[in-house]
Design a protein around this motif. Structure first.
Motif, PDB file in Angstrom:
ATOM      1  N   THR A 105     -69.440 -36.718   1.457  1.00  0.00           N
ATOM      2  CA  THR A 105     -68.603 -37.055   0.303  1.00  0.00           C
ATOM      3  C   THR A 105     -67.357 -36.179   0.408  1.00  0.00           C
ATOM      4  O   THR A 105     -67.427 -35.015   0.809  1.00  0.00           O
ATOM      5  N   LEU A 106     -66.218 -36.777   0.072  1.00  0.00           N
ATOM      6  CA  LEU A 106     -64.923 -36.116   0.255  1.00  0.00           C
ATOM      7  C   LEU A 106     -64.392 -35.678  -1.104  1.00  0.00           C
ATOM      8  O   LEU A 106     -64.243 -36.501  -2.006  1.00  0.00           O
ATOM      9  N   HIS A 107     -64.106 -34.386  -1.228  1.00  0.00           N
ATOM     10  CA  HIS A 107     -63.680 -33.824  -2.516  1.00  0.00           C
ATOM     11  C   HIS A 107     -62.264 -33.269  -2.380  1.00  0.00           C
ATOM     12  O   HIS A 107     -62.044 -32.283  -1.679  1.00  0.00           O
ATOM     13  N   VAL A 108     -61.323 -33.951  -3.063  1.00  0.00           N
ATOM     14  CA  VAL A 108     -59.913 -33.567  -2.948  1.00  0.00           C
ATOM     15  C   VAL A 108     -59.382 -33.028  -4.266  1.00  0.00           C
ATOM     16  O   VAL A 108     -58.670 -32.024  -4.287  1.00  0.00           O
ATOM     17  N   SER A 109     -59.709 -33.698  -5.353  1.00  0.00           N
ATOM     18  CA  SER A 109     -59.189 -33.236  -6.653  1.00  0.00           C
ATOM     19  C   SER A 109     -60.299 -33.321  -7.695  1.00  0.00           C
ATOM     20  O   SER A 109     -60.241 -34.148  -8.604  1.00  0.00           O
ATOM     21  N   ASP A 110     -61.296 -32.504  -7.509  1.00  0.00           N
ATOM     22  CA  ASP A 110     -62.396 -32.432  -8.465  1.00  0.00           C
ATOM     23  C   ASP A 110     -62.882 -30.975  -8.514  1.00  0.00           C
ATOM     24  O   ASP A 110     -62.361 -30.126  -7.765  1.00  0.00           O
ATOM     25  N   ILE A 112     -65.446 -29.495  -7.331  1.00  0.00           N
ATOM     26  CA  ILE A 112     -65.962 -28.989  -6.053  1.00  0.00           C
ATOM     27  C   ILE A 112     -64.803 -28.534  -5.159  1.00  0.00           C
ATOM     28  O   ILE A 112     -64.829 -27.450  -4.557  1.00  0.00           O
ATOM     29  N   ALA A 113     -63.740 -29.362  -5.106  1.00  0.00           N
ATOM     30  CA  ALA A 113     -62.566 -28.991  -4.299  1.00  0.00           C
ATOM     31  C   ALA A 113     -61.872 -27.764  -4.888  1.00  0.00           C
ATOM     32  O   ALA A 113     -61.474 -26.858  -4.144  1.00  0.00           O
ATOM     33  N   ASP A 114     -61.740 -27.722  -6.210  1.00  0.00           N
ATOM     34  CA  ASP A 114     -61.064 -26.579  -6.858  1.00  0.00           C
ATOM     35  C   ASP A 114     -61.797 -25.277  -6.563  1.00  0.00           C
ATOM     36  O   ASP A 114     -61.184 -24.258  -6.246  1.00  0.00           O
ATOM     37  N   GLU A 115     -63.112 -25.325  -6.666  1.00  0.00           N
ATOM     38  CA  GLU A 115     -63.917 -24.127  -6.427  1.00  0.00           C
ATOM     39  C   GLU A 115     -63.821 -23.692  -4.956  1.00  0.00           C
ATOM     40  O   GLU A 115     -63.668 -22.513  -4.644  1.00  0.00           O
ATOM     41  N   ALA A 116     -63.866 -24.681  -4.049  1.00  0.00           N
ATOM     42  CA  ALA A 116     -63.766 -24.368  -2.613  1.00  0.00           C
ATOM     43  C   ALA A 116     -62.390 -23.774  -2.293  1.00  0.00           C
ATOM     44  O   ALA A 116     -62.280 -22.818  -1.533  1.00  0.00           O
ATOM     45  N   TRP A 117     -61.347 -24.344  -2.900  1.00  0.00           N
ATOM     46  CA  TRP A 117     -59.990 -23.836  -2.661  1.00  0.00           C
ATOM     47  C   TRP A 117     -59.848 -22.414  -3.192  1.00  0.00           C
ATOM     48  O   TRP A 117     -59.320 -21.533  -2.505  1.00  0.00           O
ATOM     49  N   SER A 118     -60.329 -22.180  -4.408  1.00  0.00           N
ATOM     50  CA  SER A 118     -60.112 -20.853  -4.993  1.00  0.00           C
ATOM     51  C   SER A 118     -60.944 -19.779  -4.276  1.00  0.00           C
ATOM     52  O   SER A 118     -60.589 -18.612  -4.318  1.00  0.00           O
ATOM     53  N   SER A 119     -62.011 -20.189  -3.592  1.00  0.00           N
ATOM     54  CA  SER A 119     -62.785 -19.174  -2.855  1.00  0.00           C
ATOM     55  C   SER A 119     -62.286 -19.009  -1.412  1.00  0.00           C
ATOM     56  O   SER A 119     -62.831 -18.204  -0.657  1.00  0.00           O
ATOM     57  N   SER A 120     -61.238 -19.769  -1.031  1.00  0.00           N
ATOM     58  CA  SER A 120     -60.697 -19.646   0.330  1.00  0.00           C
ATOM     59  C   SER A 120     -59.723 -18.483   0.424  1.00  0.00           C
ATOM     60  O   SER A 120     -58.995 -18.187  -0.526  1.00  0.00           O
ATOM     61  N   GLN A 121     -59.664 -17.879   1.592  1.00  0.00           N
ATOM     62  CA  GLN A 121     -58.744 -16.759   1.794  1.00  0.00           C
ATOM     63  C   GLN A 121     -57.350 -17.277   2.148  1.00  0.00           C
ATOM     64  O   GLN A 121     -57.191 -18.418   2.581  1.00  0.00           O
ATOM     65  N   ALA A 122     -56.358 -16.384   1.984  1.00  0.00           N
ATOM     66  CA  ALA A 122     -54.960 -16.744   2.242  1.00  0.00           C
ATOM     67  C   ALA A 122     -54.793 -17.356   3.637  1.00  0.00           C
ATOM     68  O   ALA A 122     -54.136 -18.384   3.804  1.00  0.00           O
TER      69      ALA A 122
END
Ligand SMILES: Cc1cc2nc3c(=O)[nH]c(=O)nc-3n(C[C@H](O)[C@H](O)[C@H](O)COP(=O)(O)O)c2cc1C
Length: 201
Positions: A105-110, A112-122
């Protein structure tokens, strides 16, 4: 003298538990061999396509894993068309190969995506701001741009996708010195306990 056989070598449930333990720790350990699996999709022309990705999360209860990619990549287009994928892991120290089959499943603007983005490093976020798009033909190898500096940037957020793979089949292959062991765990007919059996290696 050979090491004594580990408990999982002739025990299906213990083999599965071992696979889940190794995958769970590989998600958080950058040095783990299984931190960078090969993930295969079905190409837009029907041919197989595989590539290395970083294992970001593994959920043994939900039977899923997560990796991140750019929505402009080939694999994203392929998964939009056909969500079937396979993930292949090999740990030379553990003498273990694990093959998973499932659906993405592809998560771009939900959330799950927000959480994955905010836990990513610079460093990881920067890649998603590359221009032109990944896979574009360029005249010289350096003909692309990335945001300058090492600070956190959201410039790449519109291109970011968290890919969640839910797997329904796990194949185990352990290379034991006194004999290899191969096993299949299949959840297709059940959401809880898998059908499990040994296979000839
Ligand atoms: C160690 C390593 C880790 C990588 N991790 C990722 C990743 O997490 N996500 C990703 O999209 N590409 C990752 N790549 C790049 C892919 O392997 C691939 O070259 C790229 O994504 C283009 O693939 P595609 O054209 O099939 O979409 C990684 C490559 C290496 C060597």
């Amino acid at each position: 003298m050979n090491d004594p056989s580990p408990v999982f070598s002739d025990h299906l449930e213990a083999s599965l538990a071992r696979a889940f333990d190794i995958l769970a720790s590989a998600a958080s350990d950058r040095r783990a061999a299984m931190h960078t699996p090969s993930v295969a999709t079905i190409g837009l022309d029907g041919s197989p396509r595989s590539r290395t990705v970083v294992l970001r999360h593994f959920d043994r209860i939900g039977r899923s894993l997560r990796f991140h990619t750019d929505i402009r990549s080939e694999k994203h287009k392929e998964l939009q068309r056909d969500p079937r994928l396979s993930a292949l892991f090999y740990d030379v120290g553990e003498k273990l190969q694990i093959r998973l089959n499932g659906h993405a499943t592809l998560h771009v603007s939900d959330p799950i995506a927000d959480e994955a983005w905010s836990s990513s490093q610079a460093m990881s976020r920067h890649c998603y701001a590359t221009e032109p798009a990944p896979g574009s033909s360029i005249v010289a190898g350096g003909d692309f741009t990335l945001p300058k500096g090492r600070e956190l940037t959201d410039a790449g957020r519109p291109h970011f996708c968290a890919v969640q793979m839910h797997f329904s089949r796990l194949e185990w292959l352990w290379l034991g010195s006194d004999g290899h062991r191969r096993a299949l765990f299949d959840w297709r007919d059940s959401t809880s306990a898998p059908e499990m059996r040994w296979l000839v290696p």
